[in-house]
Design an enzyme around this catalytic site. Structure first.
Site, PDB file in Angstrom:
ATOM      1  N   HIS A  16       0.848  -1.196   0.000  1.00 51.26           N
ATOM      2  CA  HIS A  16       0.000   0.000   0.000  1.00 51.26           C
ATOM      3  C   HIS A  16       0.876   1.234   0.000  1.00 51.26           C
ATOM      4  O   HIS A  16       2.102   1.144   0.051  1.00 51.26           O
ATOM      5  CB  HIS A  16      -0.963   0.004   1.199  1.00 51.26           C
ATOM      6  CG  HIS A  16      -0.352   0.289   2.537  1.00 51.26           C
ATOM      7  ND1 HIS A  16      -1.076   0.599   3.654  1.00 51.26           N
ATOM      8  CD2 HIS A  16       0.954   0.306   2.951  1.00 51.26           C
ATOM      9  CE1 HIS A  16      -0.292   0.793   4.688  1.00 51.26           C
ATOM     10  NE2 HIS A  16       0.947   0.621   4.296  1.00 51.26           N
ATOM     11  N   CYS A  35       5.957   6.190   4.082  1.00 54.06           N
ATOM     12  CA  CYS A  35       4.690   5.485   3.779  1.00 54.06           C
ATOM     13  C   CYS A  35       4.003   6.083   2.558  1.00 54.06           C
ATOM     14  O   CYS A  35       3.105   5.459   1.987  1.00 54.06           O
ATOM     15  CB  CYS A  35       3.750   5.530   4.980  1.00 54.06           C
ATOM     16  SG  CYS A  35       4.389   4.611   6.383  1.00 54.06           S
ATOM     17  N   HIS A  41       4.952   0.203  -0.723  1.00 51.66           N
ATOM     18  CA  HIS A  41       5.774  -0.594   0.195  1.00 51.66           C
ATOM     19  C   HIS A  41       4.862  -1.688   0.744  1.00 51.66           C
ATOM     20  O   HIS A  41       3.640  -1.596   0.648  1.00 51.66           O
ATOM     21  CB  HIS A  41       6.361   0.270   1.317  1.00 51.66           C
ATOM     22  CG  HIS A  41       5.324   0.813   2.250  1.00 51.66           C
ATOM     23  ND1 HIS A  41       4.614   1.974   1.989  1.00 51.66           N
ATOM     24  CD2 HIS A  41       4.846   0.357   3.426  1.00 51.66           C
ATOM     25  CE1 HIS A  41       3.764   2.192   2.972  1.00 51.66           C
ATOM     26  NE2 HIS A  41       3.873   1.228   3.859  1.00 51.66           N
ATOM     27  N   HIS A  43       3.814  -4.939   3.711  1.00 54.47           N
ATOM     28  CA  HIS A  43       3.841  -5.408   5.098  1.00 54.47           C
ATOM     29  C   HIS A  43       3.414  -6.868   5.158  1.00 54.47           C
ATOM     30  O   HIS A  43       2.591  -7.305   4.360  1.00 54.47           O
ATOM     31  CB  HIS A  43       2.849  -4.626   5.969  1.00 54.47           C
ATOM     32  CG  HIS A  43       3.155  -3.180   6.090  1.00 54.47           C
ATOM     33  ND1 HIS A  43       4.178  -2.695   6.874  1.00 54.47           N
ATOM     34  CD2 HIS A  43       2.581  -2.088   5.526  1.00 54.47           C
ATOM     35  CE1 HIS A  43       4.202  -1.381   6.791  1.00 54.47           C
ATOM     36  NE2 HIS A  43       3.246  -0.976   5.976  1.00 54.47           N
ATOM     37  N   ASP A  81      -4.517 -10.913   0.313  1.00 56.75           N
ATOM     38  CA  ASP A  81      -3.159 -11.463   0.266  1.00 56.75           C
ATOM     39  C   ASP A  81      -2.519 -11.258  -1.109  1.00 56.75           C
ATOM     40  O   ASP A  81      -3.137 -11.535  -2.136  1.00 56.75           O
ATOM     41  CB  ASP A  81      -3.214 -12.962   0.598  1.00 56.75           C
ATOM     42  CG  ASP A  81      -1.833 -13.549   0.831  1.00 56.75           C
ATOM     43  OD1 ASP A  81      -0.974 -12.846   1.400  1.00 56.75           O
ATOM     44  OD2 ASP A  81      -1.626 -14.715   0.450  1.00 56.75           O
ATOM     45  N   HIS A  82      -1.296 -10.740  -1.089  1.00 51.57           N
ATOM     46  CA  HIS A  82      -0.525 -10.459  -2.303  1.00 51.57           C
ATOM     47  C   HIS A  82      -1.179  -9.393  -3.182  1.00 51.57           C
ATOM     48  O   HIS A  82      -0.977  -9.366  -4.384  1.00 51.57           O
ATOM     49  CB  HIS A  82      -0.261 -11.729  -3.128  1.00 51.57           C
ATOM     50  CG  HIS A  82       0.770 -12.625  -2.504  1.00 51.57           C
ATOM     51  ND1 HIS A  82       0.544 -13.304  -1.325  1.00 51.57           N
ATOM     52  CD2 HIS A  82       2.024 -12.942  -2.885  1.00 51.57           C
ATOM     53  CE1 HIS A  82       1.621 -14.010  -1.013  1.00 51.57           C
ATOM     54  NE2 HIS A  82       2.541 -13.803  -1.940  1.00 51.57           N
ATOM     55  N   GLU A 128       0.524  -4.489  11.803  1.00 51.82           N
ATOM     56  CA  GLU A 128       1.174  -4.069  10.568  1.00 51.82           C
ATOM     57  C   GLU A 128       2.681  -4.336  10.605  1.00 51.82           C
ATOM     58  O   GLU A 128       3.266  -4.776   9.630  1.00 51.82           O
ATOM     59  CB  GLU A 128       0.914  -2.575  10.349  1.00 51.82           C
ATOM     60  CG  GLU A 128       1.371  -2.062   9.005  1.00 51.82           C
ATOM     61  CD  GLU A 128       1.265  -0.552   8.930  1.00 51.82           C
ATOM     62  OE1 GLU A 128       0.680  -0.058   7.964  1.00 51.82           O
ATOM     63  OE2 GLU A 128       1.766   0.133   9.839  1.00 51.82           O
TER      64      GLU A 128
HETATM   65 NI    NI Z   1       2.626   0.882   5.485  1.00 51.83          NI
END
Ligand code: NI
Length: 143
Positions: A16, A35, A41, A43, A81-82, A128
């Site tokens: 995100h 961010c 990036h 998580h 996911d992914h 996160e």
């Molecule tokens: Ni983030």
């Protein structure tokens, strides 16, 4: 009342960026720092879903954790996911995908299915990073 809280954890990873379209690039950089990185990036998230209830006399369960696991997989892991949380997920369209906002949306999506299986959603904890997590109680005070 012998209310018990049970929790199931599942994990997913996703990309995100935190970016407010109404702000200048400088302001986004100032508020969100790394961010806001234009090229995203990622998580490794973990989600901890807590359900409350009174253990059923026949099973001793508040809710079958296998059912809870399947609900989380269907409504959270499968769609997220992914994925890129800014672009790929229909129910996050138009929402700034902070951990807080994701937790709110996931509550709204899972509360009904959990109720259908006899549970009452009590809390969503969305982790996160090792150091950052949010907790959401459906907009109510926790206790
Ligand atoms: Ni983030």
């Amino acid at each position: 009342m012998k209310t018990v809280y049970i929790t199931r954890r599942e994990t997913f990873n996703a990309a995100h960026k935190l970016y407010n379209e109404n702000w200048s690039e400088e302001k986004n950089e100032e508020v969100f720092g790394k961010c806001a990185n234009a090229n995203w990036h990622g998580h490794n998230f973990s989600i901890w879903v807590t359900v409350k209830g009174i253990p059923h006399p026949d099973t001793g369960f508040v809710m079958n954790l296998k059912d809870l696991s399947e609900i989380i997989k269907q409504y959270v892991v499968e769609p997220l996911d992914h994925r890129n949380l800014n672009l790929d997920v229909p129910f996050l369209k138009g929402i700034l995908p902070s951990t807080e906002n994701i937790a709110i949306e996931l509550w709204d999506i899972m509360a009904g299915p959990i109720q259908e299986k006899g549970g009452e959603l009590a809390k969503i904890k969305l982790v996160e990073t090792e150091n950052n997590f949010v907790e959401y109680y459906g907009g109510k005070e926790p206790f």
